[in-house]
Design a protein around this motif. Structure first.
Motif, PDB file in Angstrom:
ATOM      1  N   ASP A   1       0.834  -1.190   0.000  1.00  0.00           N
ATOM      2  CA  ASP A   1       0.000   0.000   0.000  1.00  0.00           C
ATOM      3  C   ASP A   1       0.872   1.244   0.000  1.00  0.00           C
ATOM      4  OD1 ASP A   1      -2.296  -1.502   0.062  1.00  0.00           O
ATOM      5  OD2 ASP A   1      -2.407  -1.489   2.241  1.00  0.00           O
ATOM      6  N   ARG A   2       0.385   2.259  -0.686  1.00  0.00           N
ATOM      7  CA  ARG A   2       1.101   3.534  -0.717  1.00  0.00           C
ATOM      8  C   ARG A   2       0.141   4.642  -0.319  1.00  0.00           C
ATOM      9  NH1 ARG A   2       4.773   6.398  -5.181  1.00  0.00           N
ATOM     10  NH2 ARG A   2       5.470   7.993  -3.760  1.00  0.00           N
ATOM     11  N   PHE A   3       0.629   5.548   0.487  1.00  0.00           N
ATOM     12  CA  PHE A   3      -0.182   6.656   0.956  1.00  0.00           C
ATOM     13  C   PHE A   3       0.397   7.971   0.460  1.00  0.00           C
ATOM     14  CE2 PHE A   3      -0.755   3.242   3.942  1.00  0.00           C
ATOM     15  CZ  PHE A   3      -2.123   3.243   4.165  1.00  0.00           C
ATOM     16  N   PHE A   4      -0.495   8.900   0.210  1.00  0.00           N
ATOM     17  CA  PHE A   4      -0.091  10.244  -0.181  1.00  0.00           C
ATOM     18  C   PHE A   4      -0.708  11.220   0.808  1.00  0.00           C
ATOM     19  CE2 PHE A   4      -0.036   7.821  -4.094  1.00  0.00           C
ATOM     20  CZ  PHE A   4       1.202   8.150  -4.618  1.00  0.00           C
ATOM     21  N   TYR A   5       0.038  12.255   1.118  1.00  0.00           N
ATOM     22  CA  TYR A   5      -0.448  13.287   2.020  1.00  0.00           C
ATOM     23  C   TYR A   5      -0.822  14.532   1.232  1.00  0.00           C
ATOM     24  CZ  TYR A   5       1.488  10.355   5.664  1.00  0.00           C
ATOM     25  OH  TYR A   5       1.755   9.309   6.490  1.00  0.00           O
ATOM     26  N   VAL A   6      -1.994  15.067   1.533  1.00  0.00           N
ATOM     27  CA  VAL A   6      -2.468  16.293   0.899  1.00  0.00           C
ATOM     28  C   VAL A   6      -2.551  17.368   1.972  1.00  0.00           C
ATOM     29  CG1 VAL A   6      -4.339  17.405  -0.369  1.00  0.00           C
ATOM     30  CG2 VAL A   6      -3.801  15.006  -0.798  1.00  0.00           C
ATOM     31  N   TRP A   7      -1.860  18.456   1.728  1.00  0.00           N
ATOM     32  CA  TRP A   7      -1.951  19.626   2.600  1.00  0.00           C
ATOM     33  C   TRP A   7      -2.873  20.620   1.916  1.00  0.00           C
ATOM     34  CZ3 TRP A   7       0.498  24.606   1.642  1.00  0.00           C
ATOM     35  CH2 TRP A   7       0.311  25.502   2.692  1.00  0.00           C
ATOM     36  N   SER A   8      -3.907  21.039   2.602  1.00  0.00           N
ATOM     37  CA  SER A   8      -4.896  21.945   2.022  1.00  0.00           C
ATOM     38  C   SER A   8      -5.087  23.142   2.947  1.00  0.00           C
ATOM     39  CB  SER A   8      -6.219  21.201   1.818  1.00  0.00           C
ATOM     40  OG  SER A   8      -7.138  22.017   1.139  1.00  0.00           O
ATOM     41  N   PRO A   9      -4.368  24.233   2.637  1.00  0.00           N
ATOM     42  CA  PRO A   9      -4.487  25.411   3.498  1.00  0.00           C
ATOM     43  C   PRO A   9      -5.861  26.046   3.379  1.00  0.00           C
ATOM     44  CG  PRO A   9      -3.228  25.958   1.551  1.00  0.00           C
ATOM     45  CD  PRO A   9      -3.495  24.479   1.501  1.00  0.00           C
ATOM     46  N   GLN A  10      -6.335  26.567   4.470  1.00  0.00           N
ATOM     47  CA  GLN A  10      -7.641  27.219   4.490  1.00  0.00           C
ATOM     48  C   GLN A  10      -7.432  28.726   4.578  1.00  0.00           C
ATOM     49  OE1 GLN A  10     -10.141  25.953   7.669  1.00  0.00           O
ATOM     50  NE2 GLN A  10     -11.729  27.411   7.217  1.00  0.00           N
ATOM     51  N   GLY A  11      -8.270  29.463   3.903  1.00  0.00           N
ATOM     52  CA  GLY A  11      -8.216  30.913   4.015  1.00  0.00           C
ATOM     53  C   GLY A  11      -7.226  31.565   3.086  1.00  0.00           C
ATOM     54  N   ASP A  12      -7.089  32.863   3.265  1.00  0.00           N
ATOM     55  CA  ASP A  12      -6.240  33.647   2.375  1.00  0.00           C
ATOM     56  C   ASP A  12      -5.090  34.326   3.110  1.00  0.00           C
ATOM     57  OD1 ASP A  12      -7.685  33.093   0.047  1.00  0.00           O
ATOM     58  OD2 ASP A  12      -9.193  34.569   0.595  1.00  0.00           O
ATOM     59  N   GLY A  13      -4.790  33.860   4.297  1.00  0.00           N
ATOM     60  CA  GLY A  13      -3.705  34.467   5.061  1.00  0.00           C
ATOM     61  C   GLY A  13      -2.344  34.009   4.564  1.00  0.00           C
ATOM     62  N   ASP A  14      -1.350  34.131   5.412  1.00  0.00           N
ATOM     63  CA  ASP A  14       0.008  33.719   5.076  1.00  0.00           C
ATOM     64  C   ASP A  14       0.113  32.204   5.232  1.00  0.00           C
ATOM     65  OD1 ASP A  14       2.683  33.428   4.592  1.00  0.00           O
ATOM     66  OD2 ASP A  14       3.342  34.483   6.390  1.00  0.00           O
ATOM     67  N   VAL A  15      -0.084  31.475   4.147  1.00  0.00           N
ATOM     68  CA  VAL A  15      -0.096  30.013   4.215  1.00  0.00           C
ATOM     69  C   VAL A  15       1.278  29.436   4.522  1.00  0.00           C
ATOM     70  CG1 VAL A  15      -2.097  29.814   2.703  1.00  0.00           C
ATOM     71  CG2 VAL A  15       0.182  29.706   1.709  1.00  0.00           C
ATOM     72  N   ARG A  16       2.335  30.204   4.300  1.00  0.00           N
ATOM     73  CA  ARG A  16       3.694  29.696   4.546  1.00  0.00           C
ATOM     74  C   ARG A  16       3.901  29.274   5.995  1.00  0.00           C
ATOM     75  NH1 ARG A  16       7.046  34.428   2.605  1.00  0.00           N
ATOM     76  NH2 ARG A  16       5.030  35.415   2.759  1.00  0.00           N
ATOM     77  N   LYS A  17       3.279  29.986   6.916  1.00  0.00           N
ATOM     78  CA  LYS A  17       3.519  29.625   8.320  1.00  0.00           C
ATOM     79  C   LYS A  17       2.815  28.329   8.719  1.00  0.00           C
ATOM     80  CE  LYS A  17       0.263  33.000  10.215  1.00  0.00           C
ATOM     81  NZ  LYS A  17       0.149  34.168  11.066  1.00  0.00           N
TER      82      LYS A  17
END
Length: 69
Positions: free
Chosen positions: A1-17
């Motif tokens: 089995d292989r897993f993938f991680y999805v990062w989904s930022p919410q909003g319009d702020g500074d997503v980098r942090k």
């Protein structure tokens, strides 16, 4: 089995942090919604998909991960 991680930022702020780093994000997920009444009220018109997507994509392209919509 292989897993993938999805990062989904919410909003319009500074997503980098909130970016967890490459080991924890195989993909970036972006939610794009069209809310005509809200857009008319806030922007004076209904924005196109390319405007909505472009604004969010500009904030995540620096992470060099594939983007899922």
């Amino acid at each position: 089995d292989r897993f993938f991680y999805v990062w989904s930022p919410q909003g319009d702020g500074d997503v980098r942090k909130y970016y967890p780093g490459r080991p924890y994000a195989d993909f970036v997920g972006l939610s794009i919604y069209s809310l005509p009444e809200s857009e008319e009220r806030n922007f004076g018109h209904v924005r196109s998909f390319s405007k909505n997507f472009g604004r969010k994509y500009a904030k995540v392209q620096e992470f060099d991960r594939p983007v899922m919509i």
